[in-house]
Each structure stands twice: as C-alpha cells, then as structure tokens.
Design a protein around this motif. Structure first.
Motif, PDB file in Angstrom:
ATOM      1  N   MET A   1     -49.551   7.152 -21.204  1.00 45.47           N
ATOM      2  CA  MET A   1     -50.802   7.558 -21.815  1.00 45.47           C
ATOM      3  C   MET A   1     -50.512   8.057 -23.241  1.00 45.47           C
ATOM      4  O   MET A   1     -49.566   8.802 -23.454  1.00 45.47           O
ATOM      5  CB  MET A   1     -51.416   8.673 -20.955  1.00 45.47           C
ATOM      6  N   THR A   2     -51.335   7.650 -24.181  1.00 47.98           N
ATOM      7  CA  THR A   2     -51.142   8.075 -25.572  1.00 47.98           C
ATOM      8  C   THR A   2     -51.560   9.538 -25.737  1.00 47.98           C
ATOM      9  O   THR A   2     -52.282  10.091 -24.903  1.00 47.98           O
ATOM     10  CB  THR A   2     -51.982   7.216 -26.547  1.00 47.98           C
ATOM     11  N   THR A   3     -51.136  10.137 -26.844  1.00 51.23           N
ATOM     12  CA  THR A   3     -51.528  11.518 -27.137  1.00 51.23           C
ATOM     13  C   THR A   3     -53.040  11.632 -27.248  1.00 51.23           C
ATOM     14  O   THR A   3     -53.640  12.577 -26.736  1.00 51.23           O
ATOM     15  CB  THR A   3     -50.856  12.007 -28.436  1.00 51.23           C
ATOM     16  N   GLU A   4     -53.663  10.661 -27.893  1.00 50.05           N
ATOM     17  CA  GLU A   4     -55.125  10.686 -28.049  1.00 50.05           C
ATOM     18  C   GLU A   4     -55.827  10.638 -26.697  1.00 50.05           C
ATOM     19  O   GLU A   4     -56.826  11.325 -26.481  1.00 50.05           O
ATOM     20  CB  GLU A   4     -55.602   9.531 -28.937  1.00 50.05           C
ATOM     21  N   GLU A   5     -55.311   9.821 -25.787  1.00 46.10           N
ATOM     22  CA  GLU A   5     -55.894   9.730 -24.446  1.00 46.10           C
ATOM     23  C   GLU A   5     -55.715  11.051 -23.687  1.00 46.10           C
ATOM     24  O   GLU A   5     -56.624  11.504 -22.994  1.00 46.10           O
ATOM     25  CB  GLU A   5     -55.264   8.576 -23.657  1.00 46.10           C
ATOM     26  N   LYS A   6     -54.535  11.666 -23.825  1.00 45.08           N
ATOM     27  CA  LYS A   6     -54.279  12.955 -23.174  1.00 45.08           C
ATOM     28  C   LYS A   6     -55.202  14.040 -23.730  1.00 45.08           C
ATOM     29  O   LYS A   6     -55.696  14.884 -22.988  1.00 45.08           O
ATOM     30  CB  LYS A   6     -52.814  13.367 -23.350  1.00 45.08           C
ATOM     31  N   ILE A   7     -55.426  14.013 -25.047  1.00 47.94           N
ATOM     32  CA  ILE A   7     -56.327  14.987 -25.670  1.00 47.94           C
ATOM     33  C   ILE A   7     -57.735  14.842 -25.091  1.00 47.94           C
ATOM     34  O   ILE A   7     -58.370  15.818 -24.707  1.00 47.94           O
ATOM     35  CB  ILE A   7     -56.328  14.849 -27.207  1.00 47.94           C
ATOM     36  N   LYS A   8     -58.214  13.606 -25.020  1.00 49.41           N
ATOM     37  CA  LYS A   8     -59.564  13.353 -24.501  1.00 49.41           C
ATOM     38  C   LYS A   8     -59.665  13.776 -23.034  1.00 49.41           C
ATOM     39  O   LYS A   8     -60.635  14.419 -22.629  1.00 49.41           O
ATOM     40  CB  LYS A   8     -59.908  11.865 -24.661  1.00 49.41           C
ATOM     41  N   LYS A   9     -58.652  13.453 -22.253  1.00 53.89           N
ATOM     42  CA  LYS A   9     -58.668  13.752 -20.823  1.00 53.89           C
ATOM     43  C   LYS A   9     -58.557  15.250 -20.535  1.00 53.89           C
ATOM     44  O   LYS A   9     -58.989  15.718 -19.488  1.00 53.89           O
ATOM     45  CB  LYS A   9     -57.532  12.996 -20.134  1.00 53.89           C
ATOM     46  N   SER A  10     -57.994  16.015 -21.462  1.00 52.06           N
ATOM     47  CA  SER A  10     -57.793  17.445 -21.237  1.00 52.06           C
ATOM     48  C   SER A  10     -58.951  18.308 -21.738  1.00 52.06           C
ATOM     49  O   SER A  10     -58.933  19.529 -21.548  1.00 52.06           O
ATOM     50  CB  SER A  10     -56.486  17.911 -21.894  1.00 52.06           C
ATOM     51  N   GLU A  11     -59.953  17.716 -22.369  1.00 51.53           N
ATOM     52  CA  GLU A  11     -61.109  18.494 -22.823  1.00 51.53           C
ATOM     53  C   GLU A  11     -61.676  19.280 -21.646  1.00 51.53           C
ATOM     54  O   GLU A  11     -61.778  18.753 -20.538  1.00 51.53           O
ATOM     55  CB  GLU A  11     -62.195  17.586 -23.392  1.00 51.53           C
ATOM     56  N   THR A  12     -62.005  20.538 -21.894  1.00 53.06           N
ATOM     57  CA  THR A  12     -62.450  21.418 -20.812  1.00 53.06           C
ATOM     58  C   THR A  12     -63.794  22.033 -21.161  1.00 53.06           C
ATOM     59  O   THR A  12     -63.983  22.522 -22.272  1.00 53.06           O
ATOM     60  CB  THR A  12     -61.398  22.529 -20.577  1.00 53.06           C
ATOM     61  N   ARG A  13     -64.698  22.005 -20.196  1.00 56.65           N
ATOM     62  CA  ARG A  13     -66.018  22.607 -20.360  1.00 56.65           C
ATOM     63  C   ARG A  13     -66.262  23.555 -19.189  1.00 56.65           C
ATOM     64  O   ARG A  13     -66.163  23.145 -18.033  1.00 56.65           O
ATOM     65  CB  ARG A  13     -67.104  21.534 -20.396  1.00 56.65           C
ATOM     66  N   ILE A  14     -66.560  24.796 -19.523  1.00 60.33           N
ATOM     67  CA  ILE A  14     -66.845  25.811 -18.513  1.00 60.33           C
ATOM     68  C   ILE A  14     -68.190  26.436 -18.854  1.00 60.33           C
ATOM     69  O   ILE A  14     -68.449  26.766 -20.010  1.00 60.33           O
ATOM     70  CB  ILE A  14     -65.743  26.888 -18.485  1.00 60.33           C
TER      71      ILE A  14
END
Length: 127
Positions: A1-14
C-alpha cells in the motif's frame, strides 16, 4: 500500500455530544477537554496509519477559533499530514454542529507529532 493510500485509510472521524459536565462557567467546552479529545483522535489516526506503538511527543499550535456550546455535536477529524523516519504529524480539526439545524463550522484545529517506539520505548522506523 502506498503512503497516500495509508493516509486516506487512516483518516479518523469521532463524534461526541457536548454535555454540561464537559463545559465551563460560560457553558462552552473546556479547552483542556477539547485538547484531550484531539490527542486521542490523533493517537488513533497515527496508530491506524502505522499499526505500531505510537506516543505523542508534541502538540503544535492549537487554534480555538469558535466556542463550542453545550448541547451541540462535535466531529473530530484526524488525518496524517507528514510522515518522517520515526515520526509523523496528525492534524485534528473539530467541527461543531447544532443539533437541530444544519449549521456547522470549524471551531478548533491543531497538529500533533507522534513517534513510533519499540518495547524498550526507543524510537523506531515507521514501516
């Protein structure tokens, strides 16, 4: 997984409701409570990105732009903004929403720096 994909996948909303037990004598969210929620959101985001043990090493400028009244809903949105060798930065924005209207605005924002550590609590490379 690319860094950009990891960044998108790790976005967190609470999402949280702001109750009177978290407000000050002005009936707005305590600044310290907002910072605690932001650090927790940032920690979750950093951990989801790296899947390693992460610790907070600093919080950068935190801007309190609008008060957050009791009886509102807040959304904490965390996302990775920079990835280094052993550290990364996470930005957290708090949006406040009125419960019974569509009104929504950004109230607070800040950035947190995390370091990946090993079992001896020494910095290690982010994989």
């Amino acid at each position: 997984m690319t860094t950009e994909e990891k960044i998108k996948k790790s976005e967190t909303r609470i999402f949280k409701a702001v109750f009177p037990n978290t407000t000050n004598h002005y009936d707005t969210l305590f600044g310290g409570t907002a910072m605690q929620l932001m650090d927790e959101t940032a920690f979750i985001t950093a951990t989801r990105f790296s899947r390693q043990q992460m610790v907070t090493v600093s919080s950068d400028k935190i801007d309190f732009k609008k008060p957050i009244p009791a009886g509102t809903i807040v959304e904490l949105y965390g996302y990775v903004t920079h990835v280094g060798n052993t550290s990364l930065k996470v930005r957290v924005d708090i949006f406040v929403e009125e419960m019974y209207t569509n009104f929504r605005e950004k109230a607070v924002s800040g950035e947190f720096t995390f370091v990946a550590i090993n079992e001896d609590k020494k910095p290690i490379k982010i994989e």
